[in-house]
Design a protein around this motif. Structure first.
Motif: not given
Length: 151
Positions: A63-64, A95-96, A119-124
């Protein structure tokens, strides 16, 4: 109790089985076939929507970490399901971006939705779940110890 089952394989399939055995270090065809059958039956049950009772699972996701509130959301989700979380590993990729691996244990009907929510979280960006029946059940060892509450 064990049962003897005889299986006839064509030369190509037998050769592929022997190559599989060599790569994995199996001592004989029976051990290799037993593991292949267990894996196939577990996958078939999972695909049929009939997950095993107790399971162990590994969920991994990248993820970010700059995604707004993602770290907090992931931690909140994990804390809300603390009873099935066994351990986590967190590593920084650059770094991100980060990768996290969580070892889970419990009823499959609870483990799967929890892993899928992570897994479904926004940003994963990427995620994968490997779920398998728990040999002997998924319950923690009771070695006669009593847990002291954390201060």
């Amino acid at each position: 109790m064990t049962q003897r089952v005889t299986v006839t394989l064509d030369d190509d399939t037998a050769g592929a089985l022997d190559a599989f055995m060599a790569r994995r270090g199996y001592a004989n065809r029976s051990e290799a076939m037993r593991d292949l059958i267990h894996g196939g039956l577990a996958r078939a049950a999972e695909e049929a929507g009939d997950p095993p009772g107790d399971c162990v699972a590994v969920v991994s996701f990248a993820y970010d970490h700059d995604e707004r509130e993602l770290g907090r959301r992931l931690l909140d989700t994990q804390h809300a399901h603390h009873e099935i979380g066994v351990a986590t590993l967190h590593a920084h990729l650059d770094a991100h971006h980060c990768v996290e691996v969580a070892l889970l244990r419990g009823p499959a009907r609870e483990v799967r939705p929890f892993a899928e929510a992570l897994i479904a979280e926004r940003g994963v960006r990427l995620g994968r779940l490997n779920l398998m029946p728990a040999p002997g059940g998924a319950h923690r060892h009771d070695r006669g110890h009593t847990a002291e509450p954390m201060a």
